[in-house]
Design an enzyme around this catalytic site. Structure first.
Site, PDB file in Angstrom:
ATOM      1  N   GLU A 176       0.831  -1.229  -0.347  1.00 51.31           N
ATOM      2  CA  GLU A 176      -0.073  -0.101  -0.158  1.00 51.31           C
ATOM      3  C   GLU A 176       0.420   1.732   0.021  1.00 51.31           C
ATOM      4  OE1 GLU A 176      -2.141  -0.871   3.553  1.00 51.31           O
ATOM      5  OE2 GLU A 176      -0.932   0.136   4.449  1.00 51.31           O
ATOM      6  N   CYS A 191       3.357  33.341   9.836  1.00 46.26           N
ATOM      7  CA  CYS A 191       3.668  34.786  10.652  1.00 46.26           C
ATOM      8  C   CYS A 191       4.501  33.562  11.955  1.00 46.26           C
ATOM      9  CB  CYS A 191       2.990  34.844  11.755  1.00 46.26           C
ATOM     10  SG  CYS A 191       1.727  36.289  10.367  1.00 46.26           S
ATOM     11  N   TYR A 225       9.573  17.844   9.626  1.00 48.35           N
ATOM     12  CA  TYR A 225      10.801  16.929   9.573  1.00 48.35           C
ATOM     13  C   TYR A 225      11.983  17.068   8.754  1.00 48.35           C
ATOM     14  CZ  TYR A 225       5.985  14.377   8.086  1.00 48.35           C
ATOM     15  OH  TYR A 225       4.374  13.841   8.574  1.00 48.35           O
TER      16      TYR A 225
HETATM   17  C1  LIG Z   1      -0.451   2.463   7.319  1.00 47.94           C
HETATM   18  C2  LIG Z   1       0.410   2.750   6.279  1.00 47.94           C
HETATM   19  N1  LIG Z   1      -0.118   1.997   5.264  1.00 47.94           N
HETATM   20  C3  LIG Z   1       0.431   3.063   4.523  1.00 47.94           C
HETATM   21  C4  LIG Z   1       1.291   4.577   4.205  1.00 47.94           C
HETATM   22  C5  LIG Z   1       1.472   4.642   3.268  1.00 47.94           C
HETATM   23  O1  LIG Z   1       3.669   5.089   3.130  1.00 47.94           O
HETATM   24  P1  LIG Z   1       3.826   5.324   2.301  1.00 47.94           P
HETATM   25  O2  LIG Z   1       3.738   6.782   1.847  1.00 47.94           O
HETATM   26  O3  LIG Z   1       5.538   5.636   2.850  1.00 47.94           O
HETATM   27  O4  LIG Z   1       4.235   4.966   0.882  1.00 47.94           O
HETATM   28  C6  LIG Z   1       1.655   4.537   5.598  1.00 47.94           C
HETATM   29  C7  LIG Z   1       2.074   5.977   5.922  1.00 47.94           C
HETATM   30  O5  LIG Z   1       3.210   6.054   6.059  1.00 47.94           O
HETATM   31  C8  LIG Z   1       0.619   4.334   6.694  1.00 47.94           C
HETATM   32  O6  LIG Z   1       0.612   4.587   7.599  1.00 47.94           O
HETATM   33  N1  LIG Z   2       3.141  12.924   6.768  1.00 48.28           N
HETATM   34  C1  LIG Z   2       4.813  12.356   6.173  1.00 48.28           C
HETATM   35  C2  LIG Z   2       3.878  11.006   5.972  1.00 48.28           C
HETATM   36  C3  LIG Z   2       3.677  10.005   7.155  1.00 48.28           C
HETATM   37  C4  LIG Z   2       3.384   9.260   7.502  1.00 48.28           C
HETATM   38  C5  LIG Z   2       2.184   7.870   6.882  1.00 48.28           C
HETATM   39  N2  LIG Z   2       2.203   7.226   7.740  1.00 48.28           N
HETATM   40  C6  LIG Z   2       5.264  12.912   5.477  1.00 48.28           C
HETATM   41  O1  LIG Z   2       4.536  13.699   5.008  1.00 48.28           O
HETATM   42  O2  LIG Z   2       6.705  12.791   4.693  1.00 48.28           O
END
Ligand SMILES: Cc1ncc(COP(=O)(O)O)c(C=O)c1O
Ligand SMILES: N[C@@H](CCCC[NH3+])C(=O)O
Length: 431
Positions: free
Chosen positions: A284, A360, A326
Site C-alpha cells: 500500500e 507568521c 521533518y
Molecule cells: C498504514 C500505512 N500504510 C501505508 C502508508 C503509506 O506509506 P508511504 O507513503 O510511505 O508509502 C502509511 C504512511 O506512511 C501508513 O501509515
Molecule cells: N506526513 C508524512 C508521512 C506520513 C506517513 C503516514 N503514515 C510526510 O509528509 O512525510
C-alpha cells in the site's frame, strides 16, 4: 533542454528553447497566470505511469498480488479516480478517507480501513459498506468490531497490524515499526490477537500487515520486518507489506533511489524465502505513487536582505508542512531561469537565498539553501516533489485559503480542486 535539472520533476517535464519549464506540455508561467499561485500542479501521466509501474512490478514478482494507494498521501477525488481507473485498491485511515474513496468510485471490495483510534461510527461504516478488510490495531478493536459485525449478522474480514520492532532509516516523526509505537501490536500480542479473532464468529482473519515507516530509501529493512512476522503467517492468507518506499526530493537522492521493480522484487523475495509461496502479497504505497507527479508554483512577493537574502512567496507552511515538521529538503527554481548547481559560473552568478512562506512563524522556511537567478517580485518559483503529503496536510493558517490542484497533460490543464474561497474561512460559523 537540460535533463539533469529535471531529475526530480514529473517525468514528462521539459524546458523549452527559452529555458522555460513545461509541465505536462504546459508552460509553467502560463499555468501560474491562468490558475494563480500558489497552486499544486500534477502531471496526470506521471500518476498513471507510477500506478502501472507498481501494478506491473508486483504482478511480475507475485502474480495475483494486490496493490493499494495509501490515500492519505493525496486525498482528493481526481487523484483517487486515476488510481481507481488504473486498477489499484485503496487504503483509508478514517471515516473521512473512506467517504472520499467511495465518492471517487472505489468499490468497497477494493477498500481497507486502517486506524489506531477508530470510533464506533467508523468501524460500523466499514462493516455496513462491506469493506475488503478492517486492519486490527489493538485488542479493543477486536471486541468492538466483533460486536458491531454480529449486530448486523455480518462476518467482517480483518487483518492484524503487527509492529515488527524494526527501525528503518527515516525521520522519527514518520517511523512506525519500532517496538514503542502507537501503531499495531507487537509479535507476542499479535499471536494473542489471532486467537481472539479466531474465537469470534463475526470476524474472519485474512491477513497480517506491517508498516515500518515512510520515506525509506533502503530495502534491507523490509526483509527484517518479514522475518519478524513470519512465525505468525500460518494463520493467514495475505501479507500486506505496507508501502514506505521513499522518493527523491533533491537530485542527489535520485542517484540512490531504488526503482519500484527493485522494491517489489525485494519485498516479494523476502516473503517467498521466509514465509513461502502460499500467501498472497499486498502492498500500500502512498508517497512513491504521487510524490514526483506534483510540483507547487509560487509567486515571489518580495526580496530583501537581513544578513541572508529572504525571498518571500505567497504560500508556505500552510500548503507544505513538511520542511517544518521533518526538516524536509526541497529544490526550488525560477520557472523561466533555472540555475544549474553543477555549473560553477552559474553558481557564482546566482543568489544564495532562503525561500520563505508568508506565515507568521520564523520556521516557515520552504528552502533554506536556495540558489536562484536574480529573484525578484513577480517571479514564479517551482518547488518539485510536492505531490505527497502537501495538499494532504494543507491548512488555512493566517487565513490563507487552500491552494487549487491543477492536472496537466498533453499540453492542457484543468482544475480538479478549485482554490478555497476566503468566505469558506467563516462558512462553519454557527451563526
Ligand atoms: C498504514 C500505512 N500504510 C501505508 C502508508 C503509506 O506509506 P508511504 O507513503 O510511505 O508509502 C502509511 C504512511 O506512511 C501508513 O501509515
Ligand atoms: N506526513 C508524512 C508521512 C506520513 C506517513 C503516514 N503514515 C510526510 O509528509 O512525510
Amino acid at each position: 533542454m537540460t535533463r539533469d535539472l529535471l531529475a526530480v520533476y514529473p517525468r514528462d517535464s521539459a524546458r523549452d528553447e527559452r529555458g522555460r519549464l513545461l509541465l505536462g506540455g504546459c508552460d509553467a508561467l502560463e499555468l501560474a497566470a491562468e490558475h494563480g499561485t500558489p497552486a499544486y500542479v500534477v502531471a496526470e501521466d506521471d500518476l498513471r505511469g507510477q500506478a502501472r509501474a507498481y501494478r506491473d512490478a508486483f504482478e511480475a514478482a507475485a502474480p495475483g498480488s494486490h496493490v493499494s494507494f495509501a490515500s492519505k498521501a493525496f486525498p482528493c477525488t481526481a487523484v483517487l479516480r486515476v488510481f481507481e481507473q488504473e486498477g489499484l485498491g485503496v487504503d483509508v485511515a478514517s471515516g473521512g478517507e473512506l467517504a472520499l474513496a467511495l465518492h471517487a468510485g472505489f468499490a468497497p471490495e477494493r477498500i481497507h480501513l486502517h486506524g489506531n483510534a477508530r470510533s464506533e461510527v467508523e468501524l460500523a461504516a466499514a462493516v455496513d459498506h462491506g469493506l475488503r478488510q478492517v486492519v486490527i490495531d489493538n485488542f479493543d478493536d477486536i471486541e468492538r468490531l466483533a460486536r458491531i459485525a454480529a449486530e448486523r449478522d455480518a462476518v467482517q474480514a480483518v487483518s492484524i497490524r503487527v509492529t515488527p520492532d524494526v527501525r528503518g532509516d527515516t525521520h522519527d516523526g514518520i517511523s512506525t515499526g519500532q517496538a514503542d509505537s502507537k501503531f499495531g501490536l507487537g509479535v507476542a500480542d499479535a499471536r494473542e490477537a489471532i486467537a481472539r479473532i479466531t474465537a469470534q464468529p463475526s470476524l474472519r482473519l485474512d491477513g497480517l500487515h506491517f508498516h515500518i515507516g515512510s520515506q525509506l530509501l533502503e530495502l534491507d529493512v523490509f526483509r527484517r520486518a518479514v522475518a519478524a512476522i513470519a512465525p505468525l503467517a500460518d494463520a493467514v492468507e495475505e501479507v500486506n507489506l505496507g508501502g514506505g518506499l521513499g522518493v527523491a526530493y533533491v537530485a542527489d537522492q535520485a542517484r540512490h533511489l531504488p526503482t519500484v521493480e527493485e522494491y517489489a522484487q525485494e519485498k516479494v523475495r523476502a516473503v517467498r524465502e521466509l514465509i513461502g509461496d502460499r500467501v498472497r502479497i499486498a502492498d500500500e504505497p502512498g508517497r512513491s505513487l504521487v510524490g514526483r507527479a506534483g510540483v507547487t508554483l509560487y509567486g515571489v512577493q518580495t526580496v530583501k536582505r537581513n544578513v541572508s537574502t529572504w525571498v518571500g512567496v505567497d504560500g508556505g507552511m500552510a500548503d507544505n508542512l513538511r520542511p517544518m515538521l521533518y526538516g524536509a529538503r526541497y529544490e526550488v527554481q525560477v520557472v523561466d531561469r533555472f540555475v544549474d548547481p553543477e555549473d560553477p559560473a552559474q553558481v557564482a552568478a546566482a543568489t544564495h537565498c532562503k525561500v520563505v512562506g508568508k506565515h507568521c512563524e520564523s520556521s516557515d522556511v520552504l528552502v533554506a539553501d536556495a540558489l536562484l537567478d536574480a529573484p525578484r517580485a513577480g517571479d514564479v518559483l517551482v518547488v518539485p516533489v510536492t505531490g505527497a503529503y502537501g495538499y494532504a496536510m494543507a491548512n488555512t493558517y493566517n487565513g490563507v485559503p487552500r491552494s487549487p490542484v491543477v492536472f496537466v497533460g498533453g499540453g492542457r490543464s484543468r482544475v480538479v480542486v478549485r482554490r478555497e474561497r476566503v468566505e469558506e474561512l467563516w462558512a462553519r460559523d454557527a451563526e
